[in-house]
Design an enzyme around this catalytic site. Structure first.
Site, short mmCIF file in Angstrom:
data_model
loop_
_atom_site.label_atom_id
_atom_site.label_comp_id
_atom_site.label_asym_id
_atom_site.label_seq_id
_atom_site.Cartn_x
_atom_site.Cartn_y
_atom_site.Cartn_z
CB SER A 154 -0.94 0.03 1.21
OG SER A 154 -0.25 0.38 2.37
CE LYS A 192 -1.66 2.00 4.93
NZ LYS A 192 -0.83 0.85 5.31
#
Length: 233
Positions: A154, A192
């Site tokens: 991701s 993230k």
């Protein structure tokens, strides 16, 4: 991983800071790198910041601080130190100094490898302090550091791939926009980009196939900030 333009910009900023103590303006950077617009400079600065070479100081115009320099860096040289490229911050398997003269031995620093961290759907944190990985000290600044292995894709558009090993500076806070290790609900850990807006915290992927997750501030704890990356080919 530094591109040619990122490297040239880092050299130029360093030279201007040495000469005047003031970072160059965006127009000066644009002209020095022969770019058509300042948007290209914004992208280059963001890339250098994400890789831990510079830091933008908040609430101050044109405020840039250099945190570290590449091993082959030559101050004052706006051109790359090597015509055919340079050693990027992504260290490939079998690290060797690439210089024309004998390199001074650099004693590696052993960092704890705490397990695998999801760059996708968060997974439960794995901690194995008995495993370590050797890191060149030039990659590390002050403070405590640790390493994690990436599991997932991701963050691939930020240059972070499945199987990479990331170097993390341990901290409990980070500026909005930083790539961080985030602990969610005291049970899940993920890598993230952190975004803060109002009373919420967003954990933002760098892959269009994944969605940004938004939490209340009491559900997310910052456990570190990305400062380096290893990759084996």
């Amino acid at each position: 991983m530094l591109t040619k333009k990122q490297y040239e910009l880092l050299v130029f900023i360093d030279r201007k800071l040495r000469e005047s103590g003031v970072p160059p303006s965006f127009d000066e950077m644009k002209d020095a790198l022969d770019l058509r617009s300042k948007s290209g400079i914004h992208r280059l600065i963001t890339g250098l910041e994400e890789r831990g070479f510079i830091r933008r100081l908040p609430h101050r115009a044109r405020a840039l601080e250099i945190l570290r320099l590449p091993e082959n860096f030559r101050a004052g040289d706006v051109q790359p130190a090597r015509p055919n490229g340079f050693t990027p911050n992504v260290i490939e398997g079998g690290f060797r100094p690439k210089t024309s003269e004998p390199a001074t031995a650099e004693e590696p620093t052993a960092l704890p490898l705490l397990g695998r961290i999801a760059a996708g759907t968060p997974i439960e944190a794995l901690r194995d302090p008995t495993t370590s990985i050797d890191i060149p000290p030039s990659m590390l600044g002050g403070g405590d550091h640790y390493a994690l292995e990436i599991d997932g894709d991701s963050m691939i558009d930020a240059g972070i791939h499945d199987g990479d090993t990331v170097v993390i500076e341990q901290c409990d806070t980070a500026e909005s926009g930083s790539i961080v290790v985030a602990l969610v609900d005291n049970s899940e850990v993920t890598l993230k980009r952190l975004r803060r807006k109002g009373g919420t915290v967003a954990l933002e992927p760098a892959n269009k196939d994944y969605e940004t997750r938004i939490f209340g501030p009491d559900r997310v704890q910052v456990q570190g900030r990305l400062v380096g990356l290893f990759r084996k080919y």
